[in-house]
Design a protein around this motif. Structure first.
Motif, PDB file in Angstrom:
ATOM      1  N   GLU A   1       0.830  -1.211   0.000  1.00  0.00           N
ATOM      2  CA  GLU A   1       0.000   0.000   0.000  1.00  0.00           C
ATOM      3  C   GLU A   1       0.858   1.252   0.000  1.00  0.00           C
ATOM      4  OE1 GLU A   1      -3.279   0.467  -0.440  1.00  0.00           O
ATOM      5  OE2 GLU A   1      -3.168  -1.668  -0.952  1.00  0.00           O
ATOM      6  N   VAL A   2       1.937   1.239   0.774  1.00  0.00           N
ATOM      7  CA  VAL A   2       2.848   2.390   0.779  1.00  0.00           C
ATOM      8  C   VAL A   2       3.453   2.565  -0.609  1.00  0.00           C
ATOM      9  CG1 VAL A   2       4.998   3.321   1.723  1.00  0.00           C
ATOM     10  CG2 VAL A   2       3.376   2.180   3.233  1.00  0.00           C
ATOM     11  N   ALA A   3       3.868   1.455  -1.262  1.00  0.00           N
ATOM     12  CA  ALA A   3       4.466   1.538  -2.594  1.00  0.00           C
ATOM     13  C   ALA A   3       3.469   2.092  -3.604  1.00  0.00           C
ATOM     14  CB  ALA A   3       4.958   0.168  -3.025  1.00  0.00           C
ATOM     15  N   ARG A   4       2.226   1.699  -3.486  1.00  0.00           N
ATOM     16  CA  ARG A   4       1.205   2.232  -4.408  1.00  0.00           C
ATOM     17  C   ARG A   4       1.000   3.725  -4.184  1.00  0.00           C
ATOM     18  NH1 ARG A   4      -2.680  -3.011  -3.526  1.00  0.00           N
ATOM     19  NH2 ARG A   4      -1.933  -4.241  -5.324  1.00  0.00           N
ATOM     20  N   THR A   5       1.085   4.142  -2.923  1.00  0.00           N
ATOM     21  CA  THR A   5       0.912   5.562  -2.606  1.00  0.00           C
ATOM     22  C   THR A   5       2.049   6.396  -3.177  1.00  0.00           C
ATOM     23  OG1 THR A   5      -0.277   5.012  -0.574  1.00  0.00           O
ATOM     24  CG2 THR A   5       0.681   7.229  -0.729  1.00  0.00           C
ATOM     25  N   THR A   6       3.282   5.902  -3.020  1.00  0.00           N
ATOM     26  CA  THR A   6       4.444   6.654  -3.507  1.00  0.00           C
ATOM     27  C   THR A   6       4.619   6.533  -5.004  1.00  0.00           C
ATOM     28  OG1 THR A   6       5.949   4.778  -3.164  1.00  0.00           O
ATOM     29  CG2 THR A   6       5.639   6.305  -1.313  1.00  0.00           C
ATOM     30  N   GLY A   7       4.050   5.465  -5.598  1.00  0.00           N
ATOM     31  CA  GLY A   7       4.200   5.250  -7.030  1.00  0.00           C
ATOM     32  C   GLY A   7       5.559   4.732  -7.436  1.00  0.00           C
ATOM     33  N   ASP A   8       6.322   4.209  -6.478  1.00  0.00           N
ATOM     34  CA  ASP A   8       7.661   3.680  -6.794  1.00  0.00           C
ATOM     35  C   ASP A   8       7.506   2.280  -7.395  1.00  0.00           C
ATOM     36  OD1 ASP A   8      10.186   2.235  -6.485  1.00  0.00           O
ATOM     37  OD2 ASP A   8      10.856   3.946  -5.300  1.00  0.00           O
ATOM     38  N   PRO A   9       7.845   2.095  -8.683  1.00  0.00           N
ATOM     39  CA  PRO A   9       7.606   0.792  -9.326  1.00  0.00           C
ATOM     40  C   PRO A   9       8.485  -0.334  -8.765  1.00  0.00           C
ATOM     41  CG  PRO A   9       8.832   2.244 -10.797  1.00  0.00           C
ATOM     42  CD  PRO A   9       8.418   3.084  -9.627  1.00  0.00           C
ATOM     43  N   GLU A  10       9.722  -0.024  -8.381  1.00  0.00           N
ATOM     44  CA  GLU A  10      10.583  -1.070  -7.844  1.00  0.00           C
ATOM     45  C   GLU A  10      10.071  -1.544  -6.491  1.00  0.00           C
ATOM     46  OE1 GLU A  10      15.232  -2.018  -6.647  1.00  0.00           O
ATOM     47  OE2 GLU A  10      14.723  -0.154  -7.697  1.00  0.00           O
ATOM     48  N   GLN A  11       9.657  -0.603  -5.648  1.00  0.00           N
ATOM     49  CA  GLN A  11       9.089  -1.001  -4.357  1.00  0.00           C
ATOM     50  C   GLN A  11       7.867  -1.889  -4.567  1.00  0.00           C
ATOM     51  OE1 GLN A  11       8.207   2.518  -2.085  1.00  0.00           O
ATOM     52  NE2 GLN A  11      10.357   2.911  -1.533  1.00  0.00           N
ATOM     53  N   ARG A  12       7.044  -1.508  -5.509  1.00  0.00           N
ATOM     54  CA  ARG A  12       5.829  -2.290  -5.762  1.00  0.00           C
ATOM     55  C   ARG A  12       6.178  -3.693  -6.247  1.00  0.00           C
ATOM     56  NH1 ARG A  12       0.939  -0.650  -9.933  1.00  0.00           N
ATOM     57  NH2 ARG A  12      -0.470  -2.362  -9.350  1.00  0.00           N
ATOM     58  N   ALA A  13       7.173  -3.803  -7.145  1.00  0.00           N
ATOM     59  CA  ALA A  13       7.570  -5.118  -7.658  1.00  0.00           C
ATOM     60  C   ALA A  13       8.093  -6.006  -6.528  1.00  0.00           C
ATOM     61  CB  ALA A  13       8.634  -4.944  -8.735  1.00  0.00           C
ATOM     62  N   ARG A  14       8.927  -5.440  -5.656  1.00  0.00           N
ATOM     63  CA  ARG A  14       9.474  -6.222  -4.546  1.00  0.00           C
ATOM     64  C   ARG A  14       8.368  -6.664  -3.598  1.00  0.00           C
ATOM     65  NH1 ARG A  14      13.506  -2.526  -1.778  1.00  0.00           N
ATOM     66  NH2 ARG A  14      13.970  -4.369  -0.525  1.00  0.00           N
ATOM     67  N   ALA A  15       7.433  -5.769  -3.314  1.00  0.00           N
ATOM     68  CA  ALA A  15       6.370  -6.105  -2.376  1.00  0.00           C
ATOM     69  C   ALA A  15       5.448  -7.179  -2.935  1.00  0.00           C
ATOM     70  CB  ALA A  15       5.564  -4.853  -2.024  1.00  0.00           C
ATOM     71  N   VAL A  16       5.124  -7.083  -4.223  1.00  0.00           N
ATOM     72  CA  VAL A  16       4.239  -8.086  -4.829  1.00  0.00           C
ATOM     73  C   VAL A  16       4.915  -9.457  -4.823  1.00  0.00           C
ATOM     74  CG1 VAL A  16       3.151  -8.825  -6.991  1.00  0.00           C
ATOM     75  CG2 VAL A  16       2.946  -6.452  -6.237  1.00  0.00           C
ATOM     76  N   GLY A  17       6.214  -9.502  -5.203  1.00  0.00           N
ATOM     77  CA  GLY A  17       6.909 -10.786  -5.242  1.00  0.00           C
ATOM     78  C   GLY A  17       7.024 -11.435  -3.873  1.00  0.00           C
ATOM     79  N   THR A  18       7.308 -10.635  -2.841  1.00  0.00           N
ATOM     80  CA  THR A  18       7.462 -11.209  -1.509  1.00  0.00           C
ATOM     81  C   THR A  18       6.102 -11.553  -0.907  1.00  0.00           C
ATOM     82  OG1 THR A  18       9.413  -9.794  -1.293  1.00  0.00           O
ATOM     83  CG2 THR A  18       8.680 -10.901   0.683  1.00  0.00           C
ATOM     84  N   THR A  19       5.060 -10.824  -1.290  1.00  0.00           N
ATOM     85  CA  THR A  19       3.702 -11.209  -0.887  1.00  0.00           C
ATOM     86  C   THR A  19       3.361 -12.582  -1.448  1.00  0.00           C
ATOM     87  OG1 THR A  19       2.983  -8.911  -0.762  1.00  0.00           O
ATOM     88  CG2 THR A  19       1.257 -10.573  -1.031  1.00  0.00           C
TER      89      THR A  19
END
Length: 719
Positions: A538-556
């Motif tokens: 959710e934080v990654a989606r808020t900031t719009g950082d694509p790398e953070q989002r990719a890491r979070a989705v993979g570890t989820t």
């Protein structure tokens, strides 16, 4: 002829000769005629072998002495040390460490070695009552003890010392010089000849005696826990100690092996025999007020007062550094950290540290690494609060936290796994830092500084230094991950998350939520991991950082897979790979391929699993991520073994170990040894036991749960 031998003449007629010890002027005639009258008067009621008294000046031995067997043996062994001068031993240690007790205990056990007597003087080198005693005054007292009348004691200091050495030459005396200030105070008090023994106690090293007089050195450190319990038992009795074992353990811990502290706490318990020992322990619970509970009511029975006698003798620069050490967050520190605390270059802080070492206020445990006794650190913390202003304390604390953050960032960059995420920002680059150039240097530095780094993160949180409070755990996370130290990682990350949240730093919040999820996942708590990782997403989606989002989705996806939600996990892996490619986040892509391959293997989709693992392996190698490469090759080896590709399985298992062997990660080396052992065992090839033994040693060193699994495999193999 005038002589005073202290005993009747040995011959029936006087002879024209002088022997024995002579006081005053001797006139010897060449030729004696006529009658000679010899007058002999003994000089003391208890004569020594050469006509002087045999003084017995030792104080009584300590009633409750315990332990110190090694140090007692060193003193006894020194008696046989060759040399043409008196045997001199310097017993050193911090105030309250039991130097005088040790000396008197040894002396009374060896009185038979010194038939000509024992001399004792408290030199008052560290004494609240005033200046140290002058050697001239002490020599005067010794001469009186040796039977010299006041009228015959020379007024000139050198003549006085010369007479003392004359009287002691050839005698078997023990001379105890307690509480010496420095070598210059002691040197004139050393007896003549080589048949006497001198024991000197001091809070200073007295290097001059070692260099000039060949003195041996016996250093006293804190008592061991076992010795501390034995001392408490001697004070309190076995029954009372046995009645409250937990309270005794806590008392031992809070007195930190300082004999004086243990004795004061025991006296407090003896004053109140109906009180449980836990009441005494309770008085010592708070570190900030612990010294109040170790105060027996006078200077001699107050740990604080005893420490103060050493502190007051320091030069201003050494006194300032000692106080600042009370702000340091961990149990020991490297010379560069001390320089940052004092805000001086390393070459300036070294002599100051040496002065503190000479005073036994710090100890150099290894080259350029220093520590203090726990109670001395508590005393330093009291002093810095009372002497140094708030601005100076805040500045020093910030400097040392900047130092640890800067060095942790340098070391983290050298670890053998790819890193990404926001940069850390120490407020001030330290004046100096240790030289780190390879992964082994980095791992060794992290391991050595581990306790300091964790304590620094805790201090930053407590002091409200919020940037340090989340960035220190952030830079520690990969080291703890490489060692599979999930609990410590989780602890520092929780505090870091609180700091980043208070600061309103979204990059910090993401990093802490993500690392918390990883620690929970690896620690076997996938439900909690999933919750934390979804917050990170959710934080990654808020900031719009694509790398953070990719890491979070993979570890989820990893957490979903661990929960058996395979369909959701597969969808998340596909999404993670797509997002990673779009963001150019190659490590996140490699990790998603890797864990997707494990998911497909579990679903018996072996061909798909092998393709995913080989894609991950290629990416890890391109990134230079040796941890990822080791783990992926080890997993691929077991997959290939399962599908019957035995040669490829063995090659990959050996390659995993080769890659891990050059890494500064005992966990990954242990994993590689374990996987190779599995392959060798399944193929009925030699070497499995040896590799499992290596894995067991490495996992045991880390206290990792994998150790039990490997131990069980070894047990089954050896049946």
């Amino acid at each position: 002829m005038a002589r005073d031998t202290g005993r009747p003449p040995r011959h029936p007629h006087p002879t024209n000769a002088v022997d024995g010890v002579v006081h005053g002027v001797v006139l010897q005639a060449e030729t004696v005629t006529g009658g000679i009258h010899h007058h002999w008067t003994p000089v003391a009621a208890t004569p020594g072998p050469r006509g002087t008294p045999s003084p017995r000046q030792l104080p009584s031995p300590p009633a409750s002495f315990t332990g110190r067997r090694r140090e007692l043996d060193l003193l006894t062994g020194a008696l046989d040390r060759p040399g043409g001068t008196a045997v001199v031993s310097v017993i050193g240690g911090a105030g309250g460490m039991g130097k005088t007790w040790l000396t008197l205990h040894w002396a009374h056990r060896h009185l038979d070695r010194f038939p000509d007597g024992q001399l004792f003087a408290d030199l008052r080198g560290f004494d609240p009552s005033g200046e140290p005693l002058s050697p001239t005054a002490v020599v005067c007292g010794f001469l009186h003890a040796l039977g010299v009348p006041s009228s015959e004691i020379p007024a000139e200091p050198d003549a006085r010392v010369g007479l003392y050495r004359t009287l002691t030459a050839g005698r078997r005396l023990l001379v105890v010089l307690d509480n010496a200030a420095d070598a210059a105070q002691v040197a004139p008090l050393l007896p003549g000849g080589s048949s006497s023994v001198v024991l000197v106690t001091s809070r200073y090293h007295l290097a001059g005696l070692v260099v000039a007089n060949g003195a041996g050195r016996v250093e006293l450190d804190a008592l061991t826990d076992a010795e501390s319990r034995e001392l408490l038992t001697r004070h309190l009795g076995a029954e009372r100690v046995a009645r409250e074992p937990r309270a005794v353990d806590e008392l031992v811990d809070r007195c930190s092996g300082l004999p004086l502290a243990l004795s004061i706490a025991s006296a407090r318990a003896l004053d109140n025999p109906d009180f449980p020992l836990r009441a005494v322990v309770g008085e010592l619970a708070d570190e900030q007020t612990r010294l109040d509970g170790l105060d027996g009511g006078d200077d001699a029975t107050s740990v604080r007062a005893v420490f103060s006698w050493s502190y007051r003798r320091l030069a201003p620069g050494a006194a300032r550094l000692f106080r600042l050490l009370g702000l340091h967050p961990g149990p020991d520190l490297q010379v560069h950290a001390a320089a940052c605390l004092a805000d001086v270059p390393v070459h300036e802080v070294r002599p100051v540290l040496r002065e503190l070492c000479r005073a036994h206020l710090v100890a150099e445990r290894s080259p350029d690494r220093f520590s203090s006794h726990d109670l001395l650190r508590a005393y330093a913390a009291e002093l810095v609060l009372g002497v140094d202003g708030e601005a100076e304390r805040r500045s020093a604390t910030t400097r040392v936290l900047d130092y640890y953050l800067h060095c942790a960032d340098l070391a983290d960059a050298l670890l053998p796994t790819a890193r990404s995420g926001p940069p850390v920002t120490p407020g001030r680059r330290p004046r100096s830092a240790p030289a780190l150039s390879a992964a082994a240097d980095a791992s060794e530095w992290f391991t050595t500084e581990r306790a300091n780094l964790v304590a620094a993160a805790e201090l930053a949180s407590a002091q409200g230094l919020l940037v340090h409070a989340w960035q220190l755990p952030y830079r520690l996370s990969r080291y703890f991950w490489l060692r599979a130290d999930h609990e410590t990682l989780l602890g520092v990350t929780e505090a870091g998350l609180a700091a980043a949240t208070r600061l309103g730093d979204d990059d910090g919040r993401f990093a802490m939520l993500f690392n918390r999820g990883v620690a929970l996942q690896q620690g076997g708590r996938p439900e909690q991991a999933l919750s934390s990782l979804r917050e990170a997403l959710e934080v990654a989606r808020t900031t719009g950082d694509p790398e953070q989002r990719a890491r979070a989705v993979g570890t989820t996806a990893d957490a979903l897979q661990a929960l058996g939600r395979n369909g959701e996990a597969e969808a998340h892996y596909r999404e993670a790979i797509r997002l990673s490619r779009a963001a150019g986040a190659r490590w996140a892509e490699a990790n998603a391929h890797h864990n997707s391959g494990l998911s497909r293997w579990e679903a018996a989709r072996h061909a798909d699993a092998e393709r995913s693992l080989r894609r991950a392996l290629r990416l890890y190698r391109e990134l230079g991520d040796r941890c990822g490469e080791t783990r992926c090759r080890a997993d691929l080896a077991l997959l290939l073994l399962e599908v019957g590709e035995h040669g490829a399985a063995l090659r990959n298992a050996r390659a995993a170990l080769t890659t891990a062997a050059g890494m500064a990660s005992p966990y990954y080396r242990g994993m590689a040894h374990d996987r190779l052992a599995v392959v060798l065992h399944r193929l009925d090839l030699p070497g499995a036991v040896e590799h499992w033994e290596e894995a067991l040693a490495l996992f045991s060193e880390l206290d990792a749960p994998e150790a039990e699994r490997v131990r069980a495999r070894l047990a089954r193999t050896r049946r």
